[in-house]
Design a protein around this motif. Structure first.
Motif, PDB file in Angstrom:
ATOM      1  N   PRO A 183       0.828  -1.206   0.000  1.00 24.67           N
ATOM      2  CA  PRO A 183       0.000   0.000   0.000  1.00 24.67           C
ATOM      3  C   PRO A 183       0.871   1.268   0.000  1.00 24.67           C
ATOM      4  N   THR A 184       0.737   2.060  -1.044  1.00 22.11           N
ATOM      5  CA  THR A 184       1.438   3.337  -1.160  1.00 22.11           C
ATOM      6  C   THR A 184       0.438   4.383  -1.616  1.00 22.11           C
ATOM      7  N   ASP A 185       0.930   5.595  -1.848  1.00 16.86           N
ATOM      8  CA  ASP A 185       0.035   6.651  -2.313  1.00 16.86           C
ATOM      9  C   ASP A 185      -0.573   6.337  -3.673  1.00 16.86           C
ATOM     10  N   ALA A 186       0.022   5.399  -4.430  1.00 12.72           N
ATOM     11  CA  ALA A 186      -0.548   5.017  -5.725  1.00 12.72           C
ATOM     12  C   ALA A 186      -1.936   4.401  -5.573  1.00 12.72           C
ATOM     13  N   TYR A 187      -2.229   3.822  -4.414  1.00 16.02           N
ATOM     14  CA  TYR A 187      -3.557   3.241  -4.216  1.00 16.02           C
ATOM     15  C   TYR A 187      -4.638   4.325  -4.305  1.00 16.02           C
ATOM     16  N   THR A 188      -4.303   5.537  -3.893  1.00 17.68           N
ATOM     17  CA  THR A 188      -5.280   6.626  -3.992  1.00 17.68           C
ATOM     18  C   THR A 188      -5.151   7.375  -5.308  1.00 17.68           C
ATOM     19  N   THR A 189      -3.912   7.619  -5.769  1.00 13.02           N
ATOM     20  CA  THR A 189      -3.733   8.410  -6.990  1.00 13.02           C
ATOM     21  C   THR A 189      -4.019   7.610  -8.253  1.00 13.02           C
ATOM     22  N   GLU A 190      -3.566   6.344  -8.311  1.00 10.15           N
ATOM     23  CA  GLU A 190      -3.740   5.525  -9.508  1.00 10.15           C
ATOM     24  C   GLU A 190      -5.031   4.713  -9.475  1.00 10.15           C
ATOM     25  N   LEU A 191      -5.301   4.114  -8.329  1.00  9.73           N
ATOM     26  CA  LEU A 191      -6.457   3.226  -8.222  1.00  9.73           C
ATOM     27  C   LEU A 191      -7.721   3.944  -7.782  1.00  9.73           C
ATOM     28  N   GLY A 192      -7.583   5.190  -7.321  1.00  7.20           N
ATOM     29  CA  GLY A 192      -8.745   5.979  -6.945  1.00  7.20           C
ATOM     30  C   GLY A 192      -9.419   5.545  -5.667  1.00  7.20           C
ATOM     31  N   MET A 193      -8.691   4.863  -4.782  1.00  5.30           N
ATOM     32  CA  MET A 193      -9.265   4.396  -3.528  1.00  5.30           C
ATOM     33  C   MET A 193      -9.180   5.490  -2.464  1.00  5.30           C
ATOM     34  N   THR A 194     -10.165   5.504  -1.586  1.00  7.10           N
ATOM     35  CA  THR A 194     -10.106   6.386  -0.434  1.00  7.10           C
ATOM     36  C   THR A 194      -9.228   5.740   0.637  1.00  7.10           C
ATOM     37  N   GLU A 195      -8.830   6.503   1.644  1.00  9.00           N
ATOM     38  CA  GLU A 195      -8.024   5.930   2.721  1.00  9.00           C
ATOM     39  C   GLU A 195      -8.780   4.818   3.440  1.00  9.00           C
ATOM     40  N   THR A 196     -10.091   4.999   3.566  1.00  5.64           N
ATOM     41  CA  THR A 196     -10.903   3.963   4.197  1.00  5.64           C
ATOM     42  C   THR A 196     -10.903   2.691   3.366  1.00  5.64           C
ATOM     43  N   GLN A 197     -11.027   2.831   2.052  1.00  6.55           N
ATOM     44  CA  GLN A 197     -11.025   1.671   1.171  1.00  6.55           C
ATOM     45  C   GLN A 197      -9.677   0.953   1.192  1.00  6.55           C
ATOM     46  N   VAL A 198      -8.603   1.729   1.259  1.00 14.19           N
ATOM     47  CA  VAL A 198      -7.274   1.120   1.338  1.00 14.19           C
ATOM     48  C   VAL A 198      -7.160   0.277   2.606  1.00 14.19           C
ATOM     49  N   GLN A 199      -7.612   0.823   3.722  1.00 11.04           N
ATOM     50  CA  GLN A 199      -7.531   0.092   4.980  1.00 11.04           C
ATOM     51  C   GLN A 199      -8.414  -1.159   4.949  1.00 11.04           C
ATOM     52  N   GLU A 200      -9.586  -1.045   4.354  1.00 14.79           N
ATOM     53  CA  GLU A 200     -10.470  -2.202   4.241  1.00 14.79           C
ATOM     54  C   GLU A 200      -9.822  -3.292   3.400  1.00 14.79           C
ATOM     55  N   TYR A 201      -9.130  -2.893   2.331  1.00 12.28           N
ATOM     56  CA  TYR A 201      -8.441  -3.863   1.483  1.00 12.28           C
ATOM     57  C   TYR A 201      -7.296  -4.533   2.237  1.00 12.28           C
ATOM     58  N   VAL A 202      -6.537  -3.721   2.975  1.00  9.51           N
ATOM     59  CA  VAL A 202      -5.445  -4.272   3.778  1.00  9.51           C
ATOM     60  C   VAL A 202      -5.982  -5.289   4.787  1.00  9.51           C
ATOM     61  N   ASP A 203      -7.075  -4.929   5.444  1.00  7.84           N
ATOM     62  CA  ASP A 203      -7.679  -5.840   6.431  1.00  7.84           C
ATOM     63  C   ASP A 203      -8.156  -7.133   5.781  1.00  7.84           C
ATOM     64  N   LEU A 204      -8.657  -7.023   4.543  1.00  6.89           N
ATOM     65  CA  LEU A 204      -9.161  -8.192   3.824  1.00  6.89           C
ATOM     66  C   LEU A 204      -8.039  -9.129   3.405  1.00  6.89           C
ATOM     67  N   VAL A 205      -6.951  -8.563   2.891  1.00  4.56           N
ATOM     68  CA  VAL A 205      -5.920  -9.386   2.282  1.00  4.56           C
ATOM     69  C   VAL A 205      -4.894  -9.901   3.284  1.00  4.56           C
ATOM     70  N   THR A 206      -4.715  -9.208   4.400  1.00  5.71           N
ATOM     71  CA  THR A 206      -3.665  -9.588   5.347  1.00  5.71           C
ATOM     72  C   THR A 206      -3.773 -11.042   5.811  1.00  5.71           C
ATOM     73  N   PRO A 207      -4.968 -11.566   6.123  1.00  2.00           N
ATOM     74  CA  PRO A 207      -5.048 -12.975   6.540  1.00  2.00           C
ATOM     75  C   PRO A 207      -4.600 -13.963   5.465  1.00  2.00           C
ATOM     76  N   GLU A 208      -4.565 -13.519   4.194  1.00  2.00           N
ATOM     77  CA  GLU A 208      -4.170 -14.402   3.105  1.00  2.00           C
ATOM     78  C   GLU A 208      -2.674 -14.333   2.807  1.00  2.00           C
ATOM     79  N   VAL A 209      -1.942 -13.505   3.538  1.00  2.00           N
ATOM     80  CA  VAL A 209      -0.495 -13.365   3.319  1.00  2.00           C
ATOM     81  C   VAL A 209       0.236 -14.195   4.382  1.00  2.00           C
TER      82      VAL A 209
END
Length: 254
Positions: A183-209
């Motif tokens: 997760p870097t600033d590209a998640y918001t600038t390139e992917l158009g995600m909000t900070e909340t969406q980035v955190q939700e994605y991190v929470d979702l994917v972390t158990p799979e790492v």
């Protein structure tokens, strides 16, 4: 100080993985040219690093810019020991919606930019130097709506193998670094995600790492340092996956 006295170039160094990697290269003793299209963030990176960095505005899609940068490096330091071809970007887009503009933009930066960066630097790259290309695990995963971006990363992965052969007479090693979830600033600038969406994605994917966490720009920087250093002198033509084990074990919900 694994890279003491070495001269390095990082493209796309104003933010994210490029910024973090430039910092780590300098910490290991390298002098780093930090480049990108916008000078202001580059100057901030160089100021943060201190005397071991120089900010230069250079667009990887503009061959004249890269030729001028190579000449600057030659004049100031005589040669170059490491390239981290990092500049790139992309965003999800469905197959039905891909336009010629989308194609030209993503292949222009991610593929053309890598090609002409390396080509421009060949005259100043010292024999025995190291080229590292930022690839991506998306080239393997078949993620929905990422076919265009993934194709660009598959293309530059191919460069690592072909250029290993092309440059073996100069003992120049060419490898890829394939980041996982970083997760870097590209998640918001390139992917158009909000900070909340980035955190939700991190929470979702972390158990799979398997490593139990998502990665950081510095994790990629550490991999780049290894591939730039003498510790990897017998490694070339590979794509080093830095994803906490996610793709090696299972794709999960990435």
């Amino acid at each position: 100080m694994q890279l003491e006295g070495k001269i390095a170039l990082v493209t796309g160094a104003g933010t994210g993985i490029g910024r973090g990697t430039a910092r780590r290269l300098a910490e290991e003793g390298a002098f780093v040219y930090v480049t990108g299209r916008n000078l202001e963030p580059l100057e901030k990176v160089a100021a943060d690093i201190g005397g071991r960095a120089r900010a230069v505005r250079a667009d990887v899609t503009n061959k004249a810019d890269m030729d001028q940068l190579a000449e600057l490096i030659r004049q100031e330091h005589g040669g170059l020991d490491t390239i981290f071809a990092n500049a790139g970007g992309g965003h999800p887009i469905s197959l039905e919606q891909i336009t010629t503009e989308d194609f030209d933009r993503q292949f222009g930066v991610n593929v053309k930019g890598v090609l002409f960066t390396v080509q421009a630097m060949l005259p100043v790259l010292r024999d025995g130097s190291s080229i590292i290309i930022n690839t991506s695990i998306t080239a393997d995963m078949g993620l929905k709506d990422f076919s265009l971006y993934a194709a660009t990363k598959a293309a530059v992965r191919s460069f690592t193998k072909s250029w290993t052969t092309d440059l073996k007479h100069r003992r120049i090693r060419v490898n890829g670094v394939s980041p996982g979830v970083i997760p870097t600033d590209a998640y918001t600038t390139e992917l158009g995600m909000t900070e909340t969406q980035v955190q939700e994605y991190v929470d979702l994917v972390t158990p799979e790492v398997p490593a139990g966490r998502v990665g950081t720009a510095e994790d990629i920087g550490d991999a780049v340092i290894f591939l730039a250093s003498d510790a990897s002198s017998y490694i070339t033509g590979i794509d080093l996956v830095v994803d906490g084990g996610m793709t090696a074990v299972y794709a999960g919900k990435a």
